[in-house]
Scaffold this motif. Structure first.
Motif, PDB file in Angstrom:
ATOM      1  N   PHE A 135       0.852  -1.217  -0.069  1.00 27.34           N
ATOM      2  CA  PHE A 135      -0.133   0.045  -0.116  1.00 27.34           C
ATOM      3  C   PHE A 135       0.845   1.330   0.026  1.00 27.34           C
ATOM      4  CE2 PHE A 135      -2.402  -3.454   2.186  1.00 27.34           C
ATOM      5  CZ  PHE A 135      -3.433  -3.277   1.501  1.00 27.34           C
ATOM      6  N   LEU A 136       2.168   0.943  -0.139  1.00 27.75           N
ATOM      7  CA  LEU A 136       3.115   2.298   0.004  1.00 27.75           C
ATOM      8  C   LEU A 136       3.125   2.799  -1.423  1.00 27.75           C
ATOM      9  CD1 LEU A 136       5.975   1.244   2.054  1.00 27.75           C
ATOM     10  CD2 LEU A 136       4.069   2.517   2.846  1.00 27.75           C
ATOM     11  N   PRO A 137       3.247   4.120  -1.493  1.00 26.76           N
ATOM     12  CA  PRO A 137       3.605   4.767  -2.930  1.00 26.76           C
ATOM     13  C   PRO A 137       5.067   4.228  -3.352  1.00 26.76           C
ATOM     14  CG  PRO A 137       3.100   6.499  -1.414  1.00 26.76           C
ATOM     15  CD  PRO A 137       3.063   5.172  -0.640  1.00 26.76           C
ATOM     16  N   LEU A 138       5.050   4.168  -4.638  1.00 25.02           N
ATOM     17  CA  LEU A 138       6.332   3.677  -5.379  1.00 25.02           C
ATOM     18  C   LEU A 138       7.673   4.453  -4.708  1.00 25.02           C
ATOM     19  CD1 LEU A 138       6.886   2.774  -8.954  1.00 25.02           C
ATOM     20  CD2 LEU A 138       8.511   3.948  -7.886  1.00 25.02           C
ATOM     21  N   ARG A 139       7.452   5.535  -4.589  1.00 21.51           N
ATOM     22  CA  ARG A 139       8.853   6.272  -4.316  1.00 21.51           C
ATOM     23  C   ARG A 139       9.035   6.005  -2.780  1.00 21.51           C
ATOM     24  NH1 ARG A 139      11.293  10.684  -1.790  1.00 21.51           N
ATOM     25  NH2 ARG A 139      12.917  11.484  -3.215  1.00 21.51           N
ATOM     26  N   PRO A 178      19.096   2.796   4.591  1.00 22.76           N
ATOM     27  CA  PRO A 178      19.039   2.733   6.199  1.00 22.76           C
ATOM     28  C   PRO A 178      18.091   3.773   6.758  1.00 22.76           C
ATOM     29  CG  PRO A 178      21.381   2.380   5.243  1.00 22.76           C
ATOM     30  CD  PRO A 178      20.474   2.940   3.959  1.00 22.76           C
ATOM     31  N   GLU A 179      17.206   3.723   7.619  1.00 19.88           N
ATOM     32  CA  GLU A 179      16.540   4.421   8.333  1.00 19.88           C
ATOM     33  C   GLU A 179      17.399   5.819   8.681  1.00 19.88           C
ATOM     34  OE1 GLU A 179      13.218   4.881  11.803  1.00 19.88           O
ATOM     35  OE2 GLU A 179      14.315   3.033  11.701  1.00 19.88           O
ATOM     36  N   GLU A 180      18.627   5.695   9.272  1.00 17.94           N
ATOM     37  CA  GLU A 180      19.107   6.713   9.664  1.00 17.94           C
ATOM     38  C   GLU A 180      19.595   7.851   8.555  1.00 17.94           C
ATOM     39  OE1 GLU A 180      22.272   3.532   9.415  1.00 17.94           O
ATOM     40  OE2 GLU A 180      20.318   3.651  10.322  1.00 17.94           O
ATOM     41  N   SER A 181      19.727   7.378   7.342  1.00 17.41           N
ATOM     42  CA  SER A 181      20.304   8.289   6.136  1.00 17.41           C
ATOM     43  C   SER A 181      19.078   8.370   5.297  1.00 17.41           C
ATOM     44  CB  SER A 181      21.169   7.591   5.386  1.00 17.41           C
ATOM     45  OG  SER A 181      20.458   6.233   4.887  1.00 17.41           O
ATOM     46  N   ARG A 182      17.896   8.346   5.571  1.00 13.62           N
ATOM     47  CA  ARG A 182      16.602   8.388   4.452  1.00 13.62           C
ATOM     48  C   ARG A 182      16.679   9.991   4.491  1.00 13.62           C
ATOM     49  NH1 ARG A 182      12.699   3.808   6.854  1.00 13.62           N
ATOM     50  NH2 ARG A 182      14.223   2.084   6.200  1.00 13.62           N
ATOM     51  N   ASP A 183      16.835  10.740   5.580  1.00 15.58           N
ATOM     52  CA  ASP A 183      16.370  12.234   5.431  1.00 15.58           C
ATOM     53  C   ASP A 183      17.243  13.095   4.415  1.00 15.58           C
ATOM     54  OD1 ASP A 183      14.095  12.226   6.950  1.00 15.58           O
ATOM     55  OD2 ASP A 183      14.978  12.623   8.693  1.00 15.58           O
ATOM     56  N   TYR A 184      18.833  12.507   4.439  1.00 17.76           N
ATOM     57  CA  TYR A 184      19.576  13.504   3.779  1.00 17.76           C
ATOM     58  C   TYR A 184      20.133  12.499   2.667  1.00 17.76           C
ATOM     59  CZ  TYR A 184      23.202  10.516   6.336  1.00 17.76           C
ATOM     60  OH  TYR A 184      23.630   9.431   6.967  1.00 17.76           O
ATOM     61  N   GLY A 197      17.697  10.925   0.370  1.00 11.35           N
ATOM     62  CA  GLY A 197      16.635  10.532  -0.379  1.00 11.35           C
ATOM     63  C   GLY A 197      16.699  10.672  -1.639  1.00 11.35           C
ATOM     64  N   TRP A 198      17.762  11.841  -1.946  1.00  8.83           N
ATOM     65  CA  TRP A 198      17.931  12.018  -3.634  1.00  8.83           C
ATOM     66  C   TRP A 198      18.260  10.786  -4.081  1.00  8.83           C
ATOM     67  CZ3 TRP A 198      22.717  10.885  -5.066  1.00  8.83           C
ATOM     68  CH2 TRP A 198      23.740  10.770  -4.117  1.00  8.83           C
ATOM     69  N   ARG A 199      18.697   9.902  -3.705  1.00  7.68           N
ATOM     70  CA  ARG A 199      19.112   8.596  -4.274  1.00  7.68           C
ATOM     71  C   ARG A 199      18.043   7.917  -4.987  1.00  7.68           C
ATOM     72  NH1 ARG A 199      24.357   7.044  -3.461  1.00  7.68           N
ATOM     73  NH2 ARG A 199      25.663   7.671  -1.583  1.00  7.68           N
ATOM     74  N   VAL A 200      16.901   7.910  -4.385  1.00  5.83           N
ATOM     75  CA  VAL A 200      15.662   7.259  -4.769  1.00  5.83           C
ATOM     76  C   VAL A 200      15.495   7.908  -6.193  1.00  5.83           C
ATOM     77  CG1 VAL A 200      13.175   7.246  -4.476  1.00  5.83           C
ATOM     78  CG2 VAL A 200      14.727   6.930  -2.537  1.00  5.83           C
ATOM     79  N   ALA A 223      18.873  -0.990  -5.572  1.00  5.47           N
ATOM     80  CA  ALA A 223      20.053  -0.056  -5.967  1.00  5.47           C
ATOM     81  C   ALA A 223      20.448   0.759  -5.123  1.00  5.47           C
ATOM     82  CB  ALA A 223      19.715   0.702  -7.388  1.00  5.47           C
ATOM     83  N   VAL A 224      19.504   1.594  -4.384  1.00  4.46           N
ATOM     84  CA  VAL A 224      19.751   2.784  -3.552  1.00  4.46           C
ATOM     85  C   VAL A 224      20.540   2.468  -2.609  1.00  4.46           C
ATOM     86  CG1 VAL A 224      17.658   4.178  -4.060  1.00  4.46           C
ATOM     87  CG2 VAL A 224      17.685   2.514  -2.088  1.00  4.46           C
TER      88      VAL A 224
END
Length: 506
Positions: free
Chosen positions: A80-84, A92-98, A100-103, A138-139
Motif C-alpha cells: 500500500f506504499l507509494p512507489l517512491r 538505512p533509516e538513519e540516512s533517509r532524510d539526507y 533520499g535524493w538517491r531514490v 540499487a539505492v
C-alpha cells in the motif's frame, strides 16, 4: 579476490534440491543461474542472501560486502506504499532524510515515469513493481545483486532498459540472475551456472555457448561411464573364467587372481558416475486435430478498439491457414491483447469482420492462466471437462509434472511452472487446430519452453501468438504481423521490431 564463495552447499526442503554445490563470484561477474522449475533456484538465492540456512555447506561473503536480493514479487509490507516511498525504504533509516535524493536517481536510471512514483505499489503493473524493487535494491549500492526472474512481466522495451541498466553498473559490482529468458541471458551474462540435484556446473560463457559446452561435457561423462562399465564387465568375465579353471584345477593362485579381478570390477563400478540426466519437470505435448479448411481464421479489415471505443488499428485483409504460426508484434499499449480479445469474442459470433472456419477447434492459453481455477484441484478440473477415466487422468497429470499429492489439492498450491504445464495439458486434451497463445512461455522453465517450441513447430495446427520471448518467437514463428500506426502489416522478420523495442522505440 572473491565477493562470495559457496562450498559443498546442499539444500533439502520437501526433497533434496541440490548438493555438493561449489562456485565463486568475483567482482564484475555476471552469472546466469539456470535450472528447471522446482529445482531450488529461488531457495538458493535466499540462502546466498542470508535469509535461509542451507542443509549443509558454507556461504562465505567478503568482509563488508553487501548483498541485495530482488525477489519476484514485492513483500506484503510494501503493497500500500507509494512507489517512491517503497524505494526509499531501501536506504538505512538513519540516512533517509539526507540521502533520499538517491531514490529519484535510481528511478531515473530505470526510466520509471514521474507520474507513477506516487502511485501505490499494488496499483502498478507487475513490470513497474519489478522496476521499483530494483531501484529499492540499487539505492543501497550493493556489491552483489541477486535477481529472481527480473524480466517477468516486462515487455521488450523494458527488457532493453534492464539490459542497459545492468551494463551500466559499476565494474566491480557482481550480478547473479535467475532467468528463463534465453535471449536476455545471452545479452546480460558472462557466466552460466547450471543448478542440478548433484554435479552442478558453471561455465565462463553466456547461456547459449554454455549450453553447448554443458551438452558436450555431459556427453563426455556418458562416454567415460560407458567405457568404465565395459571395463568392469570384461574383468568380471575374466574372473568367471579363472574361477572355473581354479575350481577344476584346485589352484589357490587362480582363486586369489579371481578375487583381485572381482575387487577391481567392484571399485570401477563404485566410482563410475553416469552421464547426467535431468529429472523432467513434466512433458509438454500438444495434439492438434486435423483440419482441411483453406483458412482457419479470416480477417476482413477488422477494427481493433480500445475499451473506451477508440480505434487502435485496422487489420486489413488477413488470413491464417493450417501450419501458419503468426506472431503479433507491437509495443505495449499498441493493442496486441485487444486484438486477441477481439478474436476470442468474434469466435462467439460477435464480429462479422473476423470469421473462423466451421472446422476450427480453438485452444486458448492466456498469460494469466485464466483457464485454471485456483480454488479447484487439477484432478477435478480435468475430470469435469474430459472423459478420461481416473487412472488415465492421474497419469496425464503426472506426465505434466504434477505429483500425486498435488493433483487433488487446490491449483493455487502449484508453482507457476506447474500451472503453466497444467494449462498446456488442458490445451492438448482439447485437441485444437487453432491456438490462441498469449505469452505462453510465462512461468515455463527453459526445458518447458524448448518442449513447447518443438510441439508447436511440428504440429499441423495454426497459431496466433503474442510473446515477448525472443528465442521462442524466433523458434516457432513462420509469419509476423506488426502493429504500425493504425495498421496491421506483415513483415518478413521480427528482428527489426526487436531492435527498435530494445532501444526503447518499439
Amino acid at each position: 579476490m572473491s565477493l562470495l564463495s559457496v562450498s559443498d552447499l546442499a539444500l533439502t526442503l520437501a526433497e533434496p534440491l541440490f548438493s555438493d554445490l561449489d562456485f565463486t563470484i568475483h567482482p564484475g561477474d555476471r552469472v546466469g543461474l539456470v535450472a528447471a522449475n522446482g529445482r531450488g533456484k529461488s531457495s538458493l538465492l535466499r540462502v546466498l542472501a542470508g535469509f535461509s540456512e542451507p542443509t549443509h555447506g558454507r556461504v562465505v561473503l567478503a568482509r563488508d560486502a553487501k548483498v541485495a536480493l530482488v525477489e519476484q514479487d514485492p513483500p506484503a509490507s510494501l503493497r500500500f506504499l507509494p512507489l517512491r516511498e517503497a524505494v526509499l525504504l531501501g536506504l538505512p533509516e538513519e540516512s533517509r532524510d539526507y540521502e533520499g535524493w538517491r531514490v529519484d536517481i535510481a528511478l531515473d536510471d530505470l526510466l520509471v515515469p514521474h507520474d507513477l512514483r506516487d502511485r501505490p505499489m499494488e496499483a502498478l503493473s507487475g513490470g513497474w513493481q519489478r522496476s521499483a524493487l530494483l531501484a529499492r535494491a540499487a539505492v543501497a549500492e550493493p556489491d552483489i545483486y541477486l535477481l529472481d526472474e527480473p524480466t517477468n512481466h516486462l515487455d521488450l522495451s523494458r527488457i532493453g532498459v534492464l539490459t542497459r541498466w545492468l551494463g551500466a553498473l559499476p565494474r566491480a559490482v557482481a550480478v547473479l540472475t535467475v532467468s528463463h529468458d534465453r535471449a536476455f541471458l545471452d545479452a546480460s551474462t558472462t557466466h552460466t551456472l547450471f543448478l542440478r540435484q548433484s554435479r552442478s556446473r558453471i561455465f565462463a560463457l553466456p547461456y547459449s555457448p554454455a549450453r553447448a559446452a554443458l551438452d558436450a561435457a555431459d556427453a563426455a561423462d556418458a562416454r567415460v561411464f560407458d567405457n568404465q562399465m565395459k571395463e568392469a564387465q570384461q574383468l568380471r568375465r575374466q574372473a568367471a573364467k579363472l574361477k572355473n579353471i581354479g575350481i577344476n584345477s584346485g589352484s589357490d593362485l587362480l582363486t586369489v587372481k579371481t578375487r583381485q579381478l572381482t575387487d577391481r570390477a567392484d571399485k570401477i563400478e563404485a566410482g563410475a558416475r553416469p552421464g547426467h540426466r535431468d529429472r523432467s519437470a513434466g512433458a509438454i505435448r500438444l495434439e492438434g486435430s486435423a483440419s482441411h479448411a483453406r483458412a482457419l481464421l479470416t480477417f476482413e479489415d477488422a477494427q481493433i478498439l480500445a475499451p473506451d471505443g477508440r480505434l487502435l488499428f485496422r487489420t486489413g485483409p488477413k488470413w491464417i491457414v493450417p501450419g501458419d504460426r503468426v506472431v503479433l508484434l507491437g509495443q505495449n499499449g499498441a493493442g496486441k491483447s485487444r486484438m486477441m480479445a477481439t478474436v476470442r469474442a468474434a469466435l462467439g459470433g460477435a464480429d462479422g469482420a473476423i470469421r473462423a472456419a466451421a472446422s476450427a477447434r480453438v485452444g486458448i492459453a492466456d498469460q494469466d492462466l485464466g483457464q485454471i481455477d485456483p480454488d479447484r484441484s487439477p484432478h477435478s478440473q480435468l475430470s469435469e471437462r474430459f472423459d478420461l477415466g481416473d487412472q488415465a487422468l492421474r497419469g496425464a497429470l503426472a506426465g505434466a509434472g504434477i505429483a500425486i499429492d498435488r493433483q487433488t489439492a487446490p491449483a493455487r498450491r502449484l508453482s507457476g511452472g506447474q500451472r503453466a504445464r497444467l494449462a498446456m495439458l488442458i490445451l492438448r486434451l482439447e485437441q485444437p487446430n487453432l491456438y490462441l497463445l498469449d505469452e505462453p512461455t510465462n512461468h515455463l522453465d527453459i526445458e518447458g519452453q524448448e518442449a513447447l517450441e518443438a510441439e508447436i513447430a511440428t504440429d499441423a495446427a495454426a497459431a496466433l501468438i503474442i510473446s515477448h520471448d525472443r528465442a521462442f518467437v524466433r523458434a516457432v514463428g513462420t509469419r509476423f504481423w506488426r502493429i504500425a500506426g493504425r495498421q496491421l502489416v506483415e513483415v518478413e522478420s521480427p528482428e527489426g521490431f526487436f531492435r527498435e523495442a530494445e532501444e526503447g522505440g518499439g
